[in-house]
Design a protein around this motif. Structure first.
Motif, mmCIF file in Angstrom:
data_model
loop_
_atom_site.group_PDB
_atom_site.id
_atom_site.type_symbol
_atom_site.label_atom_id
_atom_site.label_comp_id
_atom_site.label_asym_id
_atom_site.label_seq_id
_atom_site.Cartn_x
_atom_site.Cartn_y
_atom_site.Cartn_z
ATOM 1 N N GLY A 66 0.799 -1.225 0.000
ATOM 2 C CA GLY A 66 0.000 0.000 0.000
ATOM 3 C C GLY A 66 0.829 1.272 0.000
ATOM 4 O O GLY A 66 0.313 2.347 0.266
ATOM 5 N N ILE A 67 2.108 1.160 -0.296
ATOM 6 C CA ILE A 67 2.983 2.331 -0.323
ATOM 7 C C ILE A 67 2.733 3.150 -1.584
ATOM 8 O O ILE A 67 2.700 4.373 -1.544
ATOM 9 C CB ILE A 67 4.457 1.898 -0.214
ATOM 10 C CG1 ILE A 67 4.662 1.238 1.145
ATOM 11 C CG2 ILE A 67 5.398 3.066 -0.420
ATOM 12 C CD1 ILE A 67 5.901 0.422 1.264
ATOM 13 N N LEU A 68 2.528 2.451 -2.694
ATOM 14 C CA LEU A 68 2.236 3.104 -3.965
ATOM 15 C C LEU A 68 0.976 2.498 -4.571
ATOM 16 O O LEU A 68 0.763 1.295 -4.479
ATOM 17 C CB LEU A 68 3.390 2.896 -4.963
ATOM 18 C CG LEU A 68 4.765 3.433 -4.583
ATOM 19 C CD1 LEU A 68 5.778 3.050 -5.664
ATOM 20 C CD2 LEU A 68 4.744 4.930 -4.392
ATOM 21 N N ASP A 69 0.164 3.343 -5.197
ATOM 22 C CA ASP A 69 -0.920 2.824 -6.018
ATOM 23 C C ASP A 69 -0.418 2.814 -7.462
ATOM 24 O O ASP A 69 0.737 3.156 -7.718
ATOM 25 C CB ASP A 69 -2.198 3.639 -5.848
ATOM 26 C CG ASP A 69 -2.057 5.100 -6.264
ATOM 27 O OD1 ASP A 69 -1.106 5.460 -6.996
ATOM 28 O OD2 ASP A 69 -2.910 5.910 -5.846
ATOM 29 N N SER A 70 -1.243 2.417 -8.389
ATOM 30 C CA SER A 70 -0.776 2.260 -9.770
ATOM 31 C C SER A 70 -0.299 3.579 -10.377
ATOM 32 O O SER A 70 0.704 3.607 -11.098
ATOM 33 C CB SER A 70 -1.856 1.621 -10.636
ATOM 34 O OG SER A 70 -3.036 2.399 -10.606
ATOM 35 N N ILE A 71 -0.965 4.666 -10.075
ATOM 36 C CA ILE A 71 -0.546 5.959 -10.625
ATOM 37 C C ILE A 71 0.762 6.413 -9.979
ATOM 38 O O ILE A 71 1.670 6.874 -10.674
ATOM 39 C CB ILE A 71 -1.658 7.008 -10.462
ATOM 40 C CG1 ILE A 71 -2.822 6.620 -11.368
ATOM 41 C CG2 ILE A 71 -1.149 8.410 -10.782
ATOM 42 C CD1 ILE A 71 -4.040 7.456 -11.238
ATOM 43 N N ALA A 72 0.881 6.270 -8.674
ATOM 44 C CA ALA A 72 2.124 6.644 -7.991
ATOM 45 C C ALA A 72 3.284 5.779 -8.473
ATOM 46 O O ALA A 72 4.420 6.254 -8.580
ATOM 47 C CB ALA A 72 1.958 6.526 -6.483
ATOM 48 N N PHE A 73 3.002 4.531 -8.802
ATOM 49 C CA PHE A 73 4.032 3.632 -9.325
ATOM 50 C C PHE A 73 4.538 4.147 -10.670
ATOM 51 O O PHE A 73 5.745 4.207 -10.918
ATOM 52 C CB PHE A 73 3.478 2.212 -9.446
ATOM 53 C CG PHE A 73 4.434 1.242 -10.067
ATOM 54 C CD1 PHE A 73 5.566 0.819 -9.391
ATOM 55 C CD2 PHE A 73 4.204 0.739 -11.327
ATOM 56 C CE1 PHE A 73 6.452 -0.079 -9.962
ATOM 57 C CE2 PHE A 73 5.069 -0.155 -11.914
ATOM 58 C CZ PHE A 73 6.201 -0.569 -11.231
ATOM 59 N N LEU A 74 3.627 4.529 -11.549
ATOM 60 C CA LEU A 74 4.025 5.073 -12.850
ATOM 61 C C LEU A 74 4.781 6.390 -12.685
ATOM 62 O O LEU A 74 5.751 6.658 -13.409
ATOM 63 C CB LEU A 74 2.810 5.254 -13.751
ATOM 64 C CG LEU A 74 2.153 3.954 -14.212
ATOM 65 C CD1 LEU A 74 0.877 4.246 -14.990
ATOM 66 C CD2 LEU A 74 3.112 3.116 -15.037
ATOM 67 N N GLU A 75 4.363 7.201 -11.729
ATOM 68 C CA GLU A 75 5.080 8.446 -11.445
ATOM 69 C C GLU A 75 6.498 8.150 -10.945
ATOM 70 O O GLU A 75 7.436 8.850 -11.300
ATOM 71 C CB GLU A 75 4.310 9.289 -10.434
ATOM 72 C CG GLU A 75 3.037 9.871 -11.004
ATOM 73 C CD GLU A 75 2.153 10.551 -9.969
ATOM 74 O OE1 GLU A 75 2.361 10.335 -8.737
ATOM 75 O OE2 GLU A 75 1.244 11.285 -10.379
ATOM 76 N N LEU A 76 6.642 7.119 -10.123
ATOM 77 C CA LEU A 76 7.964 6.721 -9.649
ATOM 78 C C LEU A 76 8.845 6.299 -10.815
ATOM 79 O O LEU A 76 9.996 6.722 -10.909
ATOM 80 C CB LEU A 76 7.864 5.576 -8.629
ATOM 81 C CG LEU A 76 9.195 4.950 -8.195
ATOM 82 C CD1 LEU A 76 10.055 5.964 -7.447
ATOM 83 C CD2 LEU A 76 8.957 3.704 -7.364
ATOM 84 N N LEU A 77 8.306 5.476 -11.709
ATOM 85 C CA LEU A 77 9.091 5.046 -12.870
ATOM 86 C C LEU A 77 9.510 6.237 -13.719
ATOM 87 O O LEU A 77 10.650 6.310 -14.180
ATOM 88 C CB LEU A 77 8.298 4.042 -13.709
ATOM 89 C CG LEU A 77 8.039 2.686 -13.077
ATOM 90 C CD1 LEU A 77 7.232 1.805 -14.031
ATOM 91 C CD2 LEU A 77 9.324 1.993 -12.657
ATOM 92 N N SER A 78 8.622 7.191 -13.899
ATOM 93 C CA SER A 78 8.939 8.389 -14.665
ATOM 94 C C SER A 78 10.032 9.201 -13.978
ATOM 95 O O SER A 78 10.970 9.689 -14.626
ATOM 96 C CB SER A 78 7.677 9.232 -14.847
ATOM 97 O OG SER A 78 7.959 10.405 -15.544
#
Length: 80
Positions: free
Chosen positions: A35-47
């Motif tokens: 629950g640290i990242l949701d799917s959008i936060a995950f994509l933002e992290l990759l970016s």
């Protein structure tokens, strides 16, 4: 990017989400399942990783589901 530098960058970018979730970072913590990242936060992290490291991340070449741990992200950024 060398693994120690990759890990440091990842931990810097994850500092706030890890703190909010009350988790200490460890290499095999699944960032989505915990629950640290949701799917959008995950994509933002990759970016952000792509922008800060200069390493392009081609999601057509790698399964995003295999990139949900600190260790897997370090390996991705450290790959030749």
């Amino acid at each position: 990017m060398q693994p120690p530098q990759a890990r440091q960058l990842i931990l810097e970018l994850l500092h706030a989400p890890l703190t909010r979730a009350g988790h200490a970072p460890h290499d095999h913590l699944d960032l989505i399942d915990a629950g640290i990242l949701d799917s959008i936060a995950f994509l933002e992290l990759l970016s952000a990783l792509e922008a800060h490291s200069g390493t392009p991340i081609d999601l057509l070449q790698v399964d995003p589901a295999s990139l949900t741990t600190i260790a897997s992200l370090v390996a991705l950024l450290s790959a030749p």
